[in-house]
Motif scaffolding. Sequence first.
Motif, PDB file in Angstrom:
ATOM      1  N   ASP A  51       0.664  -1.037   0.381  1.00 16.52           N
ATOM      2  CA  ASP A  51      -0.114   0.158   0.391  1.00 16.52           C
ATOM      3  C   ASP A  51       1.115   1.515  -0.002  1.00 16.52           C
ATOM      4  OD1 ASP A  51      -2.478  -1.005  -0.095  1.00 16.52           O
ATOM      5  OD2 ASP A  51      -2.401  -1.277   2.594  1.00 16.52           O
ATOM      6  N   LEU A  52       1.883   0.738   0.337  1.00 15.35           N
ATOM      7  CA  LEU A  52       2.629   2.389   0.863  1.00 15.35           C
ATOM      8  C   LEU A  52       3.283   2.403  -0.566  1.00 15.35           C
ATOM      9  CD1 LEU A  52       4.327   1.996   3.858  1.00 15.35           C
ATOM     10  CD2 LEU A  52       2.650   3.312   3.399  1.00 15.35           C
ATOM     11  N   THR A  55       1.037   4.680  -2.731  1.00 19.36           N
ATOM     12  CA  THR A  55       1.133   5.877  -2.249  1.00 19.36           C
ATOM     13  C   THR A  55       2.012   6.560  -2.900  1.00 19.36           C
ATOM     14  OG1 THR A  55       0.101   5.545  -0.160  1.00 19.36           O
ATOM     15  CG2 THR A  55       0.636   7.534  -0.638  1.00 19.36           C
ATOM     16  N   GLU A  56       3.726   5.816  -2.982  1.00 19.20           N
ATOM     17  CA  GLU A  56       4.656   6.547  -3.823  1.00 19.20           C
ATOM     18  C   GLU A  56       4.655   6.777  -4.729  1.00 19.20           C
ATOM     19  OE1 GLU A  56       9.067   5.595  -3.561  1.00 19.20           O
ATOM     20  OE2 GLU A  56       8.248   4.398  -2.375  1.00 19.20           O
ATOM     21  N   LYS A  58       2.178   7.336  -6.556  1.00 17.52           N
ATOM     22  CA  LYS A  58       1.514   8.205  -7.013  1.00 17.52           C
ATOM     23  C   LYS A  58       1.844   9.859  -6.963  1.00 17.52           C
ATOM     24  CE  LYS A  58      -3.163   5.733  -5.942  1.00 17.52           C
ATOM     25  NZ  LYS A  58      -4.604   5.326  -5.244  1.00 17.52           N
ATOM     26  N   ASP A  59       2.641   9.895  -6.035  1.00 24.36           N
ATOM     27  CA  ASP A  59       2.997  11.036  -5.627  1.00 24.36           C
ATOM     28  C   ASP A  59       3.993  11.359  -6.040  1.00 24.36           C
ATOM     29  OD1 ASP A  59       2.107  10.829  -2.843  1.00 24.36           O
ATOM     30  OD2 ASP A  59       3.174  10.327  -1.482  1.00 24.36           O
TER      31      ASP A  59
END
Length: 434
Positions: A51-52, A55-56, A58-59
């Motif tokens: 999940d992290l 997110t990374e 997407k960033d």
Amino acid sequence: MKLTRIILSSAILATSLPAMADPWSLDSCINYAVEHNLDVRSALLERQRGDLNVTEAKDRFLPNVSASASQSWNFGRGLTSENTYANRNTSSFGWGANLSLPIFQGLSALRQLRQARANVRDLDLRVEYARDETTLSIMSYYLQALYNKELLSVRREELNLSRAQLARQEALLEGGKIPEVDVLQAKSQVASGEVSVINAENDYRLAMVDLTRALELDNTEGFDILPLDMDKEFPTLASPESVYNNALENYSGIRVARSAIGLADHAISIAKSGYLPQLSFSAGLNSSYYTLSGVPGASFSRQMRDNFSKSLGFSLSIPIFNAFNTRNQIRQAKLQRLNAELELERRESDLNKTIQQAYCQAQGAEARYKAGETAVVAAKAALDAMTEKSIYGRANSTEWEQARTNYITTLSEQVQAKYEMILRNRILNFYNKR
């Protein structure tokens, strides 16, 4: 909030953990193990890491914004505007704010996001795979413990038969009907039976230790397990081909191997992004303040206004030659895909072999178990008849020992066939789940 979480966690643990005073069923062992097994917990942590990573990924579409400030002082001789050197002290202050926004990154960021999401799905499968492997492991340990427990009962029955025979032989010796050597032989059989019971007890304890370790239990005091309901352990076996086809679609080990091929495809796509150009946008704000000793200058606010500047820009990077780095990365990713395909083929082959073997072993064990029921009855009847003869002196101790050995051997073989049949049936049912 933290105290509440602790209380809730304790309550969940208490409800999922059967009381040690109560025997554990196979289902309760499996349910507890899949929640507490270290491999499962490790897989869940990796799932959170996935999940992290999403997110990374997407960033990477977000801009980078930074601010800077600097202050410097210079002392001593320096070059003046008249191109001469003089002793003067200067100071300068500057600040800036910059923004960099990726517009097109050769599809690398988009493809990395897709890979991160695919990796999360892969990690979900790996959690399921860890739970499946834990289920199979607990099933094996549980049935091994039951087998050793029942075998211990057989050894105790063997010892009881030997002790009863010793008592009869001693009575016959007192009546002068048998020689003393028969009593000595009976005592030897009792001693041998006691050793067999001790060994069986140790095997049972070791099997229980293996089971409790697999359950990750720290305290095994009072731990015990329930027997199986034999009325439910004779299901109609599906054909190995049917079981294999269902397992190809539903078994997590195969699905993980397929997922690895998909991840390799994403890696190839990301590597190919190295051939595409990249475009980015940048913007900045800057200003500065400067003083020179002995020379009057404008005020701080005036210089800040006068020296204020703004900038906008685009940057285009077109790959032409990078020492074959992109080409080599694509080749590495393609080799990874080939390796994933081989791993899938290997797992399918191993699965087919496991199912075929389990089917043949289940059929053989079931046949031995059903035949053993008749054999045990016959061997027990023969032992009872030989015992009757021995009481009246019509059978010697060797004949009785042979009858007892036949009975115990037949009983042990039936116990072994029963638990092998149960284990193989449960393995087939596990792979046949939909």
